[in-house]
Design a protein around this motif. Structure first.
Motif: not given
Length: 164
Positions: A10-18
């Motif tokens: 989830e941290l990586t998914e949010e990183y990619n979106t951010t």
């Protein structure tokens, strides 16, 4: 269930979106705020970026007292934001890599001058941080819309991506 794996994913998914949002960060709008009670654009983006390092803080401490000199690094440009996002994401991921499932059950709190404001399990505190990313990134999207800056999709295509 592998909670640590899920948090890392989830941290990586949010990183990619951010990262997509920060790629659209404008020049010369750092002090923009849609209302006097709103954060300035650069301060909002800096706060979002800072949250990616929270797992490191949460997993390595028992609390954070904002009165004890909590001072996120100052940013001035889109490039600064992108570099800091990368640094904070790596720190957060490394902390999750080094953690054990049992670490997530320990308590962690936010304090001001020693007074406890909120308390969670370390898992709950990390989840709260992920929720904060989503919340503040949505605010950033509103700022972008008001400034006529294309808003990237977060969990599917945005109106800008669909309509060009």
């Amino acid at each position: 269930m592998d909670t640590l794996k899920n948090l890392k994913d989830e941290l990586t998914e949010e990183y990619n979106t951010t990262k997509k949002f920060l790629d659209n960060f404008p020049k010369d709008k750092n002090d923009y705020a849609p209302h006097t009670k709103s954060m300035k654009l650069m301060d909002l983006a800096t706060h979002i970026v800072d949250i990616f390092g929270w797992p490191q803080v949460i997993l390595n401490t028992d609390y954070l007292d904002f009165a004890d000199g909590y001072n996120p690094e100052k940013m001035g440009t889109k490039e600064d934001l992108l570099q800091q996002l990368e640094k904070q994401h790596k720190a957060g991921m490394q902390a999750l890599e080094n953690a054990k499932e049992a670490d997530l059950k320990l308590n962690w709190s936010i304090r001001m001058n020693g007074e406890k404001i909120m308390e969670w399990s370390k898992y709950g505190a990390i989840r709260h941080g992920l929720n904060q990313v989503t919340h503040h990134r949505a605010q950033l999207g509103v700022y972008y819309r008001l400034l006529n800056i294309p808003v990237p999709g977060s969990y599917g295509p945005s109106a800008d991506e669909q309509n060009g």
